[in-house]
Structure formats: C-alpha cells, structure tokens
Motif scaffolding. Structure first.
Motif, PDB file in Angstrom:
ATOM      1  N   ALA A 528      -2.463 -20.512 -27.864  1.00 58.32           N
ATOM      2  CA  ALA A 528      -1.777 -19.236 -27.994  1.00 58.32           C
ATOM      3  C   ALA A 528      -1.183 -19.110 -29.384  1.00 58.32           C
ATOM      4  CB  ALA A 528      -0.660 -19.142 -26.954  1.00 58.32           C
ATOM      5  N   PRO A 529      -1.194 -17.915 -29.956  1.00 56.81           N
ATOM      6  CA  PRO A 529      -0.584 -17.731 -31.259  1.00 56.81           C
ATOM      7  C   PRO A 529       0.907 -18.007 -31.197  1.00 56.81           C
ATOM      8  CG  PRO A 529      -1.035 -15.625 -30.216  1.00 56.81           C
ATOM      9  CD  PRO A 529      -1.692 -16.665 -29.371  1.00 56.81           C
ATOM     10  N   ALA A 530       1.500 -18.288 -32.362  1.00 57.31           N
ATOM     11  CA  ALA A 530       2.922 -18.633 -32.407  1.00 57.31           C
ATOM     12  C   ALA A 530       3.781 -17.543 -31.803  1.00 57.31           C
ATOM     13  CB  ALA A 530       3.346 -18.898 -33.857  1.00 57.31           C
ATOM     14  N   GLY A 531       3.390 -16.289 -31.954  1.00 51.81           N
ATOM     15  CA  GLY A 531       4.190 -15.190 -31.429  1.00 51.81           C
ATOM     16  C   GLY A 531       4.304 -15.186 -29.922  1.00 51.81           C
ATOM     17  N   ALA A 532       3.389 -15.895 -29.260  1.00 54.23           N
ATOM     18  CA  ALA A 532       3.452 -15.929 -27.794  1.00 54.23           C
ATOM     19  C   ALA A 532       4.716 -16.595 -27.302  1.00 54.23           C
ATOM     20  CB  ALA A 532       2.235 -16.669 -27.234  1.00 54.23           C
ATOM     21  N   HIS A 533       5.304 -17.472 -28.124  1.00 55.85           N
ATOM     22  CA  HIS A 533       6.531 -18.152 -27.722  1.00 55.85           C
ATOM     23  C   HIS A 533       7.698 -17.178 -27.585  1.00 55.85           C
ATOM     24  CE1 HIS A 533       4.780 -22.091 -27.985  1.00 55.85           C
ATOM     25  NE2 HIS A 533       4.400 -21.884 -29.219  1.00 55.85           N
ATOM     26  N   ASP A 534       7.597 -16.008 -28.153  1.00 53.01           N
ATOM     27  CA  ASP A 534       8.676 -15.024 -28.060  1.00 53.01           C
ATOM     28  C   ASP A 534       8.848 -14.522 -26.639  1.00 53.01           C
ATOM     29  OD1 ASP A 534       8.982 -15.309 -30.758  1.00 53.01           O
ATOM     30  OD2 ASP A 534       7.776 -13.528 -31.263  1.00 53.01           O
ATOM     31  N   LEU A 535       7.863 -14.750 -25.795  1.00 49.53           N
ATOM     32  CA  LEU A 535       7.925 -14.255 -24.426  1.00 49.53           C
ATOM     33  C   LEU A 535       8.625 -15.225 -23.480  1.00 49.53           C
ATOM     34  CD1 LEU A 535       4.241 -12.969 -24.190  1.00 49.53           C
ATOM     35  CD2 LEU A 535       6.288 -11.665 -24.780  1.00 49.53           C
ATOM     36  N   LEU A 536       9.176 -16.314 -24.030  1.00 43.77           N
ATOM     37  CA  LEU A 536       9.687 -17.386 -23.179  1.00 43.77           C
ATOM     38  C   LEU A 536      11.202 -17.357 -23.059  1.00 43.77           C
ATOM     39  CD1 LEU A 536       7.380 -20.210 -24.505  1.00 43.77           C
ATOM     40  CD2 LEU A 536       7.102 -18.834 -22.462  1.00 43.77           C
ATOM     41  N   GLY A 537      11.761 -16.159 -22.921  1.00 40.83           N
ATOM     42  CA  GLY A 537      13.215 -16.063 -22.811  1.00 40.83           C
ATOM     43  C   GLY A 537      13.779 -16.852 -21.651  1.00 40.83           C
ATOM     44  N   ASP A 538      13.124 -16.792 -20.492  1.00 42.99           N
ATOM     45  CA  ASP A 538      13.619 -17.526 -19.330  1.00 42.99           C
ATOM     46  C   ASP A 538      13.592 -19.024 -19.577  1.00 42.99           C
ATOM     47  OD1 ASP A 538      14.052 -15.192 -18.028  1.00 42.99           O
ATOM     48  OD2 ASP A 538      12.211 -15.261 -16.844  1.00 42.99           O
ATOM     49  N   LEU A 539      12.520 -19.505 -20.211  1.00 43.44           N
ATOM     50  CA  LEU A 539      12.433 -20.927 -20.512  1.00 43.44           C
ATOM     51  C   LEU A 539      13.554 -21.343 -21.453  1.00 43.44           C
ATOM     52  CD1 LEU A 539      11.067 -23.688 -20.476  1.00 43.44           C
ATOM     53  CD2 LEU A 539       9.519 -22.869 -22.248  1.00 43.44           C
ATOM     54  N   LEU A 540      13.805 -20.544 -22.463  1.00 42.89           N
ATOM     55  CA  LEU A 540      14.881 -20.861 -23.406  1.00 42.89           C
ATOM     56  C   LEU A 540      16.225 -20.889 -22.699  1.00 42.89           C
ATOM     57  CD1 LEU A 540      13.864 -18.762 -26.548  1.00 42.89           C
ATOM     58  CD2 LEU A 540      13.630 -21.222 -26.193  1.00 42.89           C
ATOM     59  N   ARG A 552      18.647 -20.455 -30.163  1.00 51.63           N
ATOM     60  CA  ARG A 552      18.034 -20.458 -31.498  1.00 51.63           C
ATOM     61  C   ARG A 552      17.449 -21.831 -31.808  1.00 51.63           C
ATOM     62  NH1 ARG A 552      21.211 -18.563 -36.888  1.00 51.63           N
ATOM     63  NH2 ARG A 552      20.452 -16.550 -36.200  1.00 51.63           N
ATOM     64  N   THR A 553      18.242 -22.889 -31.564  1.00 52.55           N
ATOM     65  CA  THR A 553      17.751 -24.239 -31.837  1.00 52.55           C
ATOM     66  C   THR A 553      16.538 -24.564 -30.982  1.00 52.55           C
ATOM     67  OG1 THR A 553      19.963 -24.995 -32.456  1.00 52.55           O
ATOM     68  CG2 THR A 553      18.380 -26.685 -31.817  1.00 52.55           C
ATOM     69  N   LEU A 554      16.603 -24.188 -29.709  1.00 52.81           N
ATOM     70  CA  LEU A 554      15.488 -24.493 -28.800  1.00 52.81           C
ATOM     71  C   LEU A 554      14.242 -23.695 -29.158  1.00 52.81           C
ATOM     72  CD1 LEU A 554      17.591 -24.642 -25.543  1.00 52.81           C
ATOM     73  CD2 LEU A 554      16.402 -26.560 -26.612  1.00 52.81           C
TER      74      LEU A 554
END
Length: 596
Positions: A528-540, A552-554
């Motif tokens: 997945a492209p790096a931008g896909a990580h922006d969708l992981l609010g619940d995980l964060l 932010r750190t995570l």
C-alpha cells in the motif's frame, strides 16, 4: 454457562518468555524430567536476552532459591489470566523440551480449588491446541496411589498441592515412610521425578521453613507467578496494573467513598449497603441489553454480622439491613433469595465459620465448587457476602460492585479486595466483553476517596488511574513523592521502535483474491502507498492508549516500518495491535531507563 477461552497475546507473552529462557535445551522425555543440559552461562544469556526484549532490568546472575539454581519470575496483574498462562506454559515446555512433571504449589485451599477447576475447564481448549490433555490431580495424603501415576504416566502430569501439606501439621505424612505406600516416603517419589515447580502467589512462600520444604522436591526449575512479588529473583515478564489498564485487559476502577460524620458505625454500614444496592440495580439496567448478569460482593468484618446462629432465623445485622434496603429499592425477586454468604463450612456442624486457619481440610468453601452457576440468569443469587474465604484465589468476571463493610487493615489488603472484580465481564455465551464502557468496577468504601486511593498507592508500585465516582470525573492516584518528568528524544525513540517492529513483527505477505472465469486464485497485493496509513486513526488511538505515546509519534513509527511488517495489520488486526503495542512499550521503557 461455560467460559470460552481464546488465545490472547497478553497471556502468550509470559509463556514465550519462559520457553525462550531455556533455549538450547534438547527435547528429552522420560519418567523423570531431563536435567538441564545447558550451562549457567547460556541460561543467564537467555534470561538477559528475554529481559532486554521486554525492557526489564538485566539480571547480574541467576538467583538461586529453595536449592534450585533456576528461578524465573512472572508478574501478571490480577484478573489478566495468570492461571491460564502458566497452564499454557506447562504445555509449551513439554512441547519444546519434553518436560512432563510439574508441581503447582499454592498457599491455601481456595487457590488450590481454583487451580484444580481451571485445569478442568481449559482441558478441551488445550486439547484443541496441543492434541493432548494434561493429567492433573490434587495431592491428598489419603490418595497416595495418585503419585504412582504422576511418576510413571506418559505425557504431561501435574500435581496441585497447598503448602500446608508439606510445611504445616500435615508435613509428617509426606515425609514419613508409609505402610500403605510400600514403605516409601511420598516426597521421595515426587523428588525422583525432578519436577518443575510452579508457585502461585509465591510472596506467601518466602519463609525459610517453606523454602527448605520446597527444596525437598529437588526441582530442576522454579517458576514464580504473582501480581505482587515480595522478592524478585530473575524477572522475565511484567504485565503490571498500569499496563493492564492501558491495554484494556481489566475493568476500570471507580471509588465511592461513603463517610458520615456524626453517624454511628451501624448507620454508616446501612448507607454503604444502600449505595451498593442502588449501584447494582443501576448496572443491571445498563447491562440488560447485553444480557450480562451483574454480581456484587461485600467484604465484611465478622461472619456473625451476616450469619448469627443466636437468632431464630440465623440472620445477622448485615443480612437484615440488606434485605430491607433491597426491598426499599424495588429490586426484582425476593430479598431472601438474591443474597448468600460464602464462608467456610465446618463439615461437623454444617455452620458457617470465621476460620482462623482457612486451610483446614475440614472446611470447604461453598463458592469454590459452583461459582460458574452464578453467571447463569437462572440462578437468583446476585449479592455475595464474605469475610476471608474470597480474599484470594477467587474472582468472577461479572462482579461490578465491591462494598467494603470493614476498615482497611493488613489482613485483607485493598489490592486483594479490588482484584476480585477486575476480570473483564462475560456475556451469556461465555465470551468476554472488551468494550471499556461496559467494564467498570465500583468500590464502595467507608474511607474518603483520597484515603482509599492513597492506600492503593502504597500497594500498587505503579497504580492505575482511579475515578472518583462521587464527582464523576477521573481522579489520579495521589503520588507521595514528586514525579520526576522524563523528556525522551522522539526521533531516537521512533527510530528504535521502527527497527524493533521490523525485526520482530511477523512478516505477512499481503494477499488478494482474484476471481476470473477460470476460477478463484490468490495473488500477492502490491504494498500500500504511504498515504494509506492516514486511514488508520483507530489503530493510532488504540496504540496510544496501550503505549502512552502520542498519535503523532506513533504515526511516524507506522509510516516508517516496512510493508511486510505492516501487512500483519490487515491479516490479523488484533494480533498486530497487541504485538506492536508490546514492542513499542518495550522500546519506551528502554528509553526511559536510559534517562534515569
């Protein structure tokens, strides 16, 4: 109802730690446990590697005890499944190294009965995982024939014994040649198997006489499991109170301090009982859509206050007050049917007792045989009264209210009392409920909120946050000493976390299913492209709660790990979260230690 068991990361972590401590030991099986074939230097190196991975202080040496050079400590917070974890450890040690003789030592009858029941309840669960069952039994001097099977039977053999059987008045029986045992001493048969000792609540087994008695088993290793170690030897795993709360493994704690200046002790106790009944009924209403049966537990100062045999009906003052307050509150069901006292019962008189020696073989704790029935809505009992029979070795996942009808003392600590209700609640099918909104334990105490949590501060080395139920807002546990703030290098911490995650998260190639006219096949998915990580609010958010680090750190950590490491999130989000949280927390602790 039967509780349902599942493999959970926080219960697997201590198992992995202990198995890794013996790395290099060959797999050997036989009628006795094979001796250690790896030297002290290799053992110490293994222990230090485990400690480094978990951010624990490194052992300078292997600390001997009870005549045994290998002593491994596991700290697990009450309510997180310590018994399950050490049963799983037994299976893993047998699978990895062939060891099949284990003696579980407990400090009293209540814990002994709980451990016996845990082996029975988890038997099918572990059968499904390992393809075998453990043979287990409780040591009783009148059933010495069980020792023969323990010493010679194939596979996994476990004996459960309370320490009074080899240190107290019964000590003579296990150390004496017996005609009914072919003129042998039972202890010699046990020692000949070179067992591994599993100590449950070892802080109660640190006396010189007890340690000498443990040495008579000639163990090849001793594994100590507790939430409150008095003496730490070689700590290989820690899941303490703050970690357990951050990871959502136990109920949150709320405290309702009931103080009544100018009121008599009798009036104060009535107010406490009234508040407990009210809180119980409120929780029943709140949890009704989830079909959760709510239980409340009262700790009292004397059995006679609940069961008074001098009165015609046998009811003590607390029983009378409870029934009156329950009736006034409009509770469902007859007041007489919804409460029961769980104390020791003297077999000779049939009466409830306030035992000076709760480990007397003539006393059987009523609740220990039938506690699962309490989870059934068909069982009307919902309010439990106890003096000391339930102070340890017992808990029930659906205890939501604990009322302390006693002053704080050294006999029953706050931590023991609170621990009876920390386990996560279960629904009607036996599945644990993990929603934090459903898991809160209310403690009703005759102390002020401040005094009660100050007591917790003394007993929890790193206490969890406790909510002031009367003010309905979070209330931090007061710190007796100023807290020293640690400023961490965020960039260095991110780098360390990324390296650790890449090294230790299992690489799971992401897959996709492709359906064509020719059928269905699996194919590799492009990273997945790096931008896909922006969708992981619940995980964060979940990781932030579990590790104490900022989003932010995570986010910086997760966007920097390799796609192969991150693919585990899509494969098994729960497992990924638990393992990532453990690895990141370890790196945070290492960074904190470097700044002390």
């Amino acid at each position: 109802m039967r509780l349902r068991y599942a493999v959970q990361p926080h219960q697997t972590e201590p198992v992995d730690a202990i198995v890794a401590a013996f790395a290099g030991q060959p797999h050997l099986s036989g009628p006795a446990n094979a001796p250690l074939r790896i030297g002290a230097d290799r053992l110490l190196a293994n222990v230090r590697a485990v400690q480094a991975e978990r951010g624990l202080p490194a052992s300078a040496t292997l600390v001997p005890s009870a005549g045994c050079p290998v002593n491994l400590d596991v700290e697990m917070e009450t309510g997180t499944g310590k018994t399950y974890a050490y049963i799983k450890t037994i299976f893993e040690l047998h699978r990895a190294y062939g060891w099949g003789r284990f003696v579980v030592v407990v400090p009293g009858l209540a814990i002994r009965e709980g451990v016996d029941r845990a082996f029975a309840q988890t038997a099918e669960h572990f059968m499904a995982a390992y393809g075998r069952k453990a043979r287990f039994f409780v040591y009783r001097s009148r059933h010495l024939h069980r020792l023969e099977s323990f010493a010679s039977g194939p596979g996994i053999n476990v004996m459960i014994i309370n320490m009074q059987s080899f240190t107290g008045a019964e000590r003579r029986r296990i150390h004496t040649e017996r005609d009914d045992f072919q003129s042998r001493r039972p202890i010699d048969v046990l020692a000949g198997t070179r067992p591994i000792l599993v100590l449950d609540e070892p802080q109660r087994m640190e006396g010189g006489r007890t340690l000498d008695a443990l040495a008579s088993f000639r163990p090849i290793a001793i594994l100590r499991w507790s939430a409150t170690h008095r003496v730490v030897r070689n700590l290989v795993h820690r899941l303490d109170a703050p970690d357990a709360h951050r990871r959502g493994l136990v109920k949150r704690i709320a405290v309702h301090g009931v103080t009544a200046p100018g009121r008599s002790e009798t009036q104060l106790r009535r107010i406490q009982i009234r508040e407990a009944v009210r809180a119980h009924l409120e929780r029943e209403e709140r949890l009704r859509p989830y079909r959760v049966k709510v239980l409340s537990l009262f700790f009292i100062d004397a059995v006679a206050r609940y069961r008074d045999y001098a009165r015609p009906d046998g009811k003590g003052d607390y029983a009378r007050v409870f029934e009156d307050e329950y009736r006034r509150a409009g509770g469902a069901g007859a007041p007489e049917a919804v409460h029961r006292g769980y104390f020791s019962v003297d077999r000779r008189t049939g009466r409830l007792t306030d035992p000076a020696a709760p480990d007397d073989e003539d006393a059987i704790d009523l609740i220990l045989r039938d506690r699962e029935r309490l989870l059934s809505p068909d069982e009307p009992v919902r309010f439990l009264f106890s003096h000391s029979a339930l102070r340890e070795g017992w808990d029930n996942p659906n205890v939501f209210v604990i009322c302390l009808l006693k002053r704080g003392d050294s006999t029953i600590s706050r931590r023991q009392e609170v621990g009876r209700g920390l386990r996560l609640a279960v629904g009607p099918d036996g599945e644990r409920l993990t929603d934090p909104a459903l898991n809160e334990l209310l403690v009703i105490t005759p102390e002020t909120y401040r005094d009660f949590v100050a007591g917790l501060q003394r007993e929890f080395p790193r206490p969890p946050a406790v909510r002031d139920a009367r003010r309905d807002r979070p209330g931090p546990v007061p710190q007796p000493e100023p807290t020293r703030l640690i400023t961490l290098d965020s960039a260095a911490l991110v780098t360390a976390c990324v390296a650790a995650l890449d090294a230790h998260l299992p690489a799971v190639p992401a897959r996709r299913t492709v359906t064509t006219a020719a059928g269905t096949r699996d194919g590799a998915v492009e990273p997945a492209p790096a931008g896909a990580h922006d969708l992981l609010g619940d995980l964060l958010g979940d990781l932030a709660g579990a590790t104490g680090l900022t989003r932010r750190t995570l986010a910086a950590v997760l966007t920097a790990i390799t796609p192969a490491a991150f693919a585990g999130f899509a494969h098994d989000p729960r497992a990924f979260l638990a393992e990532a949280a453990r690895i990141i927390t370890t790196q945070r602790r290492l960074a904190e230690r470097a700044h002390r």
